[in-house]
Design an enzyme around this catalytic site. Sequence first.
Site, PDB file in Angstrom:
ATOM      1  N   HIS A  46       0.932  -0.604  -0.288  1.00 57.04           N
ATOM      2  CA  HIS A  46      -0.169  -0.176  -0.213  1.00 57.04           C
ATOM      3  C   HIS A  46       0.533   0.992  -0.229  1.00 57.04           C
ATOM      4  O   HIS A  46       1.951   1.225   0.331  1.00 57.04           O
ATOM      5  CB  HIS A  46      -0.882  -0.177   1.191  1.00 57.04           C
ATOM      6  CG  HIS A  46      -2.381  -1.032   1.065  1.00 57.04           C
ATOM      7  ND1 HIS A  46      -3.254  -0.847   1.791  1.00 57.04           N
ATOM      8  CD2 HIS A  46      -1.998  -1.792   0.971  1.00 57.04           C
ATOM      9  CE1 HIS A  46      -4.069  -1.580   1.245  1.00 57.04           C
ATOM     10  NE2 HIS A  46      -3.328  -2.631   1.064  1.00 57.04           N
ATOM     11  N   GLU A  48       0.946   3.331   1.891  1.00 57.63           N
ATOM     12  CA  GLU A  48       1.520   4.863   3.129  1.00 57.63           C
ATOM     13  C   GLU A  48       2.440   3.533   3.524  1.00 57.63           C
ATOM     14  O   GLU A  48       3.417   4.449   4.039  1.00 57.63           O
ATOM     15  CB  GLU A  48      -0.150   4.470   4.267  1.00 57.63           C
ATOM     16  CG  GLU A  48      -1.361   4.856   4.037  1.00 57.63           C
ATOM     17  CD  GLU A  48      -2.423   5.033   3.525  1.00 57.63           C
ATOM     18  OE1 GLU A  48      -2.951   4.597   3.349  1.00 57.63           O
ATOM     19  OE2 GLU A  48      -2.097   3.434   2.182  1.00 57.63           O
ATOM     20  N   CYS A  76      -6.477   2.036   5.590  1.00 55.07           N
ATOM     21  CA  CYS A  76      -7.510   0.480   6.066  1.00 55.07           C
ATOM     22  C   CYS A  76      -6.917   0.600   7.461  1.00 55.07           C
ATOM     23  O   CYS A  76      -6.125   0.874   7.482  1.00 55.07           O
ATOM     24  CB  CYS A  76      -6.969  -0.283   5.050  1.00 55.07           C
ATOM     25  SG  CYS A  76      -5.303  -0.550   5.401  1.00 55.07           S
ATOM     26  N   CYS A  79      -2.679   0.153   7.126  1.00 52.61           N
ATOM     27  CA  CYS A  79      -1.886   1.162   7.445  1.00 52.61           C
ATOM     28  C   CYS A  79      -2.226   1.635   8.476  1.00 52.61           C
ATOM     29  O   CYS A  79      -1.190   2.561   9.076  1.00 52.61           O
ATOM     30  CB  CYS A  79      -2.829   1.981   5.983  1.00 52.61           C
ATOM     31  SG  CYS A  79      -1.916   1.209   4.867  1.00 52.61           S
TER      32      CYS A  79
END
Length: 144
Positions: A46, A48, A76, A79
């Site tokens: 991801h 992040e 999410c 993260c």
Amino acid sequence: MRLALEQARLSFDEGEVPVGAVVTRNGEVVSVGRNRREYGKNALYHAEIEAIDEACKKLGGWRLWECEMYVTLEPCPMCAGAIVNSRIRKVYFGARDDKNGAVVSVMQMFGFPFTHKPESEGGVMENECAAILSEFFKKLRDNK
């Protein structure tokens, strides 16, 4: 947030869900990240996580307590957890994620009684952040 949107556009162009992230310290960019799950065939890739990983390497430690993060989509749970664990001071996000968001939408992870509670501000360049996601998913549907 403009730099995070540039990262999201790179993800878009690579066929990835367009999410971009930037870590700053004292107003200076420390690291950037973008979604690369399809490319890396890895659920952990991801934006992040990539930005946090690079910031830790660049700054020489896992505590990013002097840092802020700008991300185009509400983080999410994974993260948000990484943000808590890395001690990022504040997160600015663009679009809400009504299906997976863990800051304000599905759950409010930063409000749980963890050791660190990051501040957050949503809706930063929200229209632009939401538009690139809408464009991506429309293109995906049109190609089916």
